[in-house]
Scaffold this active site. Structure first.
Site, PDB file in Angstrom:
ATOM      1  N   ALA A 179     -17.515  41.317 -27.036  1.00  0.00           N
ATOM      2  CA  ALA A 179     -17.864  41.489 -25.626  1.00  0.00           C
ATOM      3  C   ALA A 179     -19.330  41.887 -25.520  1.00  0.00           C
ATOM      4  CB  ALA A 179     -16.979  42.571 -25.009  1.00  0.00           C
ATOM      5  N   LYS A 180     -20.024  41.351 -24.535  1.00  0.00           N
ATOM      6  CA  LYS A 180     -21.401  41.775 -24.302  1.00  0.00           C
ATOM      7  C   LYS A 180     -21.329  42.981 -23.371  1.00  0.00           C
ATOM      8  CE  LYS A 180     -25.115  38.726 -24.282  1.00  0.00           C
ATOM      9  NZ  LYS A 180     -25.570  38.204 -25.577  1.00  0.00           N
ATOM     10  N   VAL A 181     -21.130  44.149 -23.960  1.00  0.00           N
ATOM     11  CA  VAL A 181     -20.986  45.394 -23.207  1.00  0.00           C
ATOM     12  C   VAL A 181     -22.320  46.134 -23.202  1.00  0.00           C
ATOM     13  CG1 VAL A 181     -19.798  47.630 -23.127  1.00  0.00           C
ATOM     14  CG2 VAL A 181     -18.563  45.587 -23.872  1.00  0.00           C
TER      15      VAL A 181
END
Ligand SMILES: *Cc1c(COP(=O)(O)O)cnc(C)c1O
Length: 304
Positions: A157-159
């Protein structure tokens, strides 16, 4: 300062200078937000083309799903909003940043009534690692910071909060005279750059890190497809830093970094010290594809 005219925020366009959030925004305190980096390129006909928009929007929703945030818009609305914001800014070429984050509401680590906010910004942005880097290659170092363990941050995930790790690595690399960092995974194998996937070539064998600790890059997938179409097999497997030191070629891939050759790792020259034939061949096809000059890759373009 990064600037443009309008930003799409929660369903409507607002002035760049008025796209503000409250100081009690949950994401600002604890880092729970997800984002994308998307690029759009000018095409020969004069129009723009967003590169692999559907895949970026899918990953934005997947990132939100992983961290349990419900995006209050459909994928179609996000895609339409992306085009709307590009047009409102008069851009046919540029970088697009969709971001989904928890707004102001309750504080503490158990968000309750916090609204899920969505914004999309777009602006002109040249080569992320410099024009010279794109052409001649960059110098990188292995970071003292490790890429997140797969069960500590969610690496698919691009968190937003996860990027503190990347910033530490990037700053360390630049402060010690390099252009970019390579992060190892928690077992000591090569993982990826601070915001790029990595490929290496040795004796005609092309490798990229397997999808364990790394982000599933859309440029990584693009490059794998281009190479497969050129009849080259790409092995998705782990490799060590010393394997990289003795590689014939190495390069980074990412929406921001595009395809950036690596000419040096930890003071060791890679190959001849100049971008090799695999790297330049992929770069050439990639830049043609994004600009709409490769018919076979037309389905990757969202023209407007
Ligand atoms: C965004 C990102 C990449 C590149 O992904 P693309 O889909 O090619 O832009 C690689 N690694 C990390 C850690 C990233 O955040």
């Amino acid at each position: 300062m990064t600037e443009s005219k309008k930003i799409w925020m929660d369903g409507k366009l607002v002035e760049w200078g008025e796209a503000n959030v409250h100081i009690m925004t949950h994401a600002l305190h604890y880092g729970l937000g997800v984002f994308e980096g998307v690029r759009c390129y000018a095409t020969e006909g004069g129009g723009g083309a967003v590169f692999r928009l559907a895949e970026h929007t899918d990953r934005l929703f997947a990132s939100a799903h992983i961290v349990m945030m419900d995006i209050p818009f459909t994928k179609e609305q996000v895609n339409d909003a992306t085009i709307e914001v590009l047009q409102a800014n008069g851009l046919t070429e540029g970088y697009i940043r969709p971001i989904v984050f928890l707004g102001a509401g309750s504080m503490g680590l158990l968000p309750k009534d916090n609204p899920v906010k969505v914004a999309i910004a777009a602006w002109e942005w040249g080569a992320y690692l410099g024009e010279d880097g794109l052409k001649n290659g960059i110098r990188v170092r292995v970071s003292s910071y490790l890429r997140h363990h797969v069960n500590s941050s969610m690496t698919k995930a691009k968190v937003t909060g996860s990027y503190v790790n990347s910033i530490l690595a990037k700053r360390e690399a630049v402060a010690s005279g390099y252009d970019e960092a390579i992060m190892l995974d928690t077992e000591g194998y090569v993982s990826e750059g601070s915001g790029e996937n990595i490929f290496m070539v040795k004796d005609g064998v092309i490798k990229t890190t397997a999808l364990t600790s790394v982000l599933k890059g859309i440029t990584r997938d693009t490059v794998m497809t281009i190479l497969a179409d050129k009849g080259c097999e790409v092995r998705e497997e782990r490799f060590t830093r010393d394997e990289l030191y003795t590689a014939d070629e190495a390069f980074f891939t990412g929406t921001a970094a595009e395809i950036t050759p690596i000419r040096e790792v930890d003071g060791r020259v890679i190959g001849t010290g100049k971008p090799g034939p695999v790297t330049t061949g992929v770069q050439e096809t990639f830049f043609k594809a994004v600009k709409g000059q490769e018919r076979r890759y037309e389905s990757w373009l969202h023209r407007f």
